[in-house]
Design a protein around this motif. Structure first.
Motif, PDB file in Angstrom:
ATOM      1  N   GLN A 108       0.827  -1.199   0.000  1.00  0.00           N
ATOM      2  CA  GLN A 108       0.000   0.000   0.000  1.00  0.00           C
ATOM      3  C   GLN A 108       0.868   1.259   0.000  1.00  0.00           C
ATOM      4  OE1 GLN A 108      -2.357   1.201   3.535  1.00  0.00           O
ATOM      5  NE2 GLN A 108      -4.109   1.019   2.133  1.00  0.00           N
ATOM      6  N   GLY A 109       1.894   1.278   0.818  1.00  0.00           N
ATOM      7  CA  GLY A 109       2.779   2.434   0.872  1.00  0.00           C
ATOM      8  C   GLY A 109       3.486   2.682  -0.444  1.00  0.00           C
ATOM      9  N   GLN A 110       3.956   1.623  -1.090  1.00  0.00           N
ATOM     10  CA  GLN A 110       4.640   1.782  -2.369  1.00  0.00           C
ATOM     11  C   GLN A 110       3.675   2.262  -3.453  1.00  0.00           C
ATOM     12  OE1 GLN A 110       6.699  -1.901  -3.059  1.00  0.00           O
ATOM     13  NE2 GLN A 110       8.224  -1.455  -1.488  1.00  0.00           N
ATOM     14  N   GLY A 116       2.013   9.554  -6.087  1.00  0.00           N
ATOM     15  CA  GLY A 116       2.426  10.873  -5.635  1.00  0.00           C
ATOM     16  C   GLY A 116       1.896  11.276  -4.280  1.00  0.00           C
ATOM     17  N   ALA A 117       1.370  10.355  -3.518  1.00  0.00           N
ATOM     18  CA  ALA A 117       0.845  10.648  -2.183  1.00  0.00           C
ATOM     19  C   ALA A 117       1.918  10.338  -1.142  1.00  0.00           C
ATOM     20  CB  ALA A 117      -0.418   9.839  -1.920  1.00  0.00           C
ATOM     21  N   ALA A 118       2.983  11.142  -1.157  1.00  0.00           N
ATOM     22  CA  ALA A 118       4.117  10.887  -0.263  1.00  0.00           C
ATOM     23  C   ALA A 118       3.731  11.041   1.207  1.00  0.00           C
ATOM     24  CB  ALA A 118       5.273  11.816  -0.603  1.00  0.00           C
ATOM     25  N   GLY A 119       2.862  11.986   1.506  1.00  0.00           N
ATOM     26  CA  GLY A 119       2.429  12.180   2.897  1.00  0.00           C
ATOM     27  C   GLY A 119       1.720  10.952   3.446  1.00  0.00           C
ATOM     28  N   ARG A 120       0.822  10.403   2.654  1.00  0.00           N
ATOM     29  CA  ARG A 120       0.103   9.180   3.070  1.00  0.00           C
ATOM     30  C   ARG A 120       1.066   7.998   3.153  1.00  0.00           C
ATOM     31  NH1 ARG A 120      -4.953   8.328   4.643  1.00  0.00           N
ATOM     32  NH2 ARG A 120      -5.005   6.528   3.321  1.00  0.00           N
ATOM     33  N   ALA A 121       2.032   7.946   2.240  1.00  0.00           N
ATOM     34  CA  ALA A 121       3.014   6.865   2.266  1.00  0.00           C
ATOM     35  C   ALA A 121       3.858   6.948   3.538  1.00  0.00           C
ATOM     36  CB  ALA A 121       3.904   6.924   1.034  1.00  0.00           C
ATOM     37  N   LYS A 122       4.164   8.156   3.984  1.00  0.00           N
ATOM     38  CA  LYS A 122       4.920   8.323   5.236  1.00  0.00           C
ATOM     39  C   LYS A 122       4.093   7.874   6.433  1.00  0.00           C
ATOM     40  CE  LYS A 122       7.911  11.957   3.514  1.00  0.00           C
ATOM     41  NZ  LYS A 122       8.255  13.380   3.538  1.00  0.00           N
ATOM     42  N   GLU A 123       2.776   8.105   6.385  1.00  0.00           N
ATOM     43  CA  GLU A 123       1.896   7.618   7.455  1.00  0.00           C
ATOM     44  C   GLU A 123       1.903   6.088   7.493  1.00  0.00           C
ATOM     45  OE1 GLU A 123      -2.025   9.210   6.893  1.00  0.00           O
ATOM     46  OE2 GLU A 123      -1.311  11.286   6.958  1.00  0.00           O
ATOM     47  N   SER A 143      10.788   2.897   2.857  1.00  0.00           N
ATOM     48  CA  SER A 143      11.545   4.115   3.123  1.00  0.00           C
ATOM     49  C   SER A 143      12.374   4.518   1.908  1.00  0.00           C
ATOM     50  CB  SER A 143      12.442   3.902   4.339  1.00  0.00           C
ATOM     51  OG  SER A 143      13.210   5.044   4.593  1.00  0.00           O
ATOM     52  N   ALA A 144      12.988   3.545   1.258  1.00  0.00           N
ATOM     53  CA  ALA A 144      13.766   3.827   0.047  1.00  0.00           C
ATOM     54  C   ALA A 144      12.861   4.305  -1.083  1.00  0.00           C
ATOM     55  CB  ALA A 144      14.535   2.586  -0.383  1.00  0.00           C
ATOM     56  N   ALA A 145      11.670   3.725  -1.198  1.00  0.00           N
ATOM     57  CA  ALA A 145      10.724   4.139  -2.242  1.00  0.00           C
ATOM     58  C   ALA A 145      10.254   5.571  -2.007  1.00  0.00           C
ATOM     59  CB  ALA A 145       9.532   3.189  -2.286  1.00  0.00           C
ATOM     60  N   ILE A 146      10.033   5.936  -0.751  1.00  0.00           N
ATOM     61  CA  ILE A 146       9.618   7.307  -0.439  1.00  0.00           C
ATOM     62  C   ILE A 146      10.740   8.282  -0.775  1.00  0.00           C
ATOM     63  CG2 ILE A 146       9.033   8.880   1.457  1.00  0.00           C
ATOM     64  CD1 ILE A 146       7.502   6.512   2.740  1.00  0.00           C
ATOM     65  N   ALA A 147      11.969   7.913  -0.442  1.00  0.00           N
ATOM     66  CA  ALA A 147      13.113   8.776  -0.745  1.00  0.00           C
ATOM     67  C   ALA A 147      13.307   8.925  -2.254  1.00  0.00           C
ATOM     68  CB  ALA A 147      14.380   8.210  -0.102  1.00  0.00           C
ATOM     69  N   ARG A 148      13.074   7.853  -3.009  1.00  0.00           N
ATOM     70  CA  ARG A 148      13.234   7.864  -4.464  1.00  0.00           C
ATOM     71  C   ARG A 148      12.142   8.675  -5.123  1.00  0.00           C
ATOM     72  NH1 ARG A 148      10.233   4.611  -7.288  1.00  0.00           N
ATOM     73  NH2 ARG A 148      10.134   3.035  -5.675  1.00  0.00           N
ATOM     74  N   GLY A 149      10.930   8.542  -4.628  1.00  0.00           N
ATOM     75  CA  GLY A 149       9.804   9.258  -5.217  1.00  0.00           C
ATOM     76  C   GLY A 149       9.115   8.415  -6.277  1.00  0.00           C
ATOM     77  N   PRO A 150       8.052   8.946  -6.854  1.00  0.00           N
ATOM     78  CA  PRO A 150       7.287   8.175  -7.841  1.00  0.00           C
ATOM     79  C   PRO A 150       8.048   8.012  -9.152  1.00  0.00           C
ATOM     80  CG  PRO A 150       6.362  10.362  -7.607  1.00  0.00           C
ATOM     81  CD  PRO A 150       7.435  10.230  -6.564  1.00  0.00           C
ATOM     82  N   THR A 151       8.023   6.813  -9.682  1.00  0.00           N
ATOM     83  CA  THR A 151       8.635   6.569 -10.988  1.00  0.00           C
ATOM     84  C   THR A 151       7.687   6.993 -12.089  1.00  0.00           C
ATOM     85  OG1 THR A 151       7.803   4.304 -11.003  1.00  0.00           O
ATOM     86  CG2 THR A 151      10.032   4.647 -10.179  1.00  0.00           C
TER      87      THR A 151
END
Length: 166
Positions: A108-110, A116-123, A143-151
């Motif tokens: 779900q986080g990935q 592009g919902a980085a805030g929700r992914a951090k939650e 955590s790595a996916a959040i740091a990388r951002g959306p492909t």
């Protein structure tokens, strides 16, 4: 006439007793057929046959709707097909059955990162870190996916540049 109230009281008492269900299974026992279908679907997904995999997972859920692994596997297949909203819906269904399912939280986080919902992914990452007592691979990957951002967002400007030059 005198026995009517007494019979009524005993009737109400008897009807309020709990009757054990003979065919009920505990929540952690899944139908073996459903588990086998999930394994079959995972093999199809690994081979890249996503339609077959989806069919196997849907059949597994028809056999046993409490099969969290089938929901998570369907979410993974949807994410591979870049259907991130669908992946989030499937993980929500898995999390409704077990709110601390680490694999469902990770998928779900990935998917949230990809839309592009980085805030929700951090939650979701915070929830995943509380579920994992120590370090877990799911939290590290998310955590790595959040740091990388959306492909997905990175691919869109490149596609726009190609269409402008043509």
């Amino acid at each position: 006439m005198r026995l009517s109230p007494l019979v009524l009281v005993f009737g109400l008492a008897a009807s309020s007793l709990a009757v054990p269900g003979v065919s009920q299974r505990p929540d952690d026992q899944l139908t073996p057929k459903s588990v086998a279908l999930v394994k079959q679907g995972e093999a199809s997904a690994a081979a890249g046959r996503y339609a077959e995999a989806d069919d196997a997972f849907e059949t597994a859920l028809a056999v046993d709707p409490r099969n969290r692994a089938a929901f998570v596997a369907m979410a993974r297949v949807a994410a591979k097909q870049k259907l991130y909203g669908q992946a989030i819906r499937f993980t929500n269904k898995a999390l409704s059955l077990e709110p601390t399912d680490r694999s469902a939280l990770a998928v779900q986080g990935q998917a949230m990162v990809e839309i592009g919902a980085a805030g929700r992914a951090k939650e979701v990452l915070a929830k995943l870190q509380t579920v994992c007592a120590g370090a877990c691979p799911e939290a590290t990957t998310l955590s790595a996916a959040i740091a990388r951002g959306p492909t997905m967002a990175a691919a869109k400007p490149a596609e726009k540049a190609k269409t402008k030059t043509n």
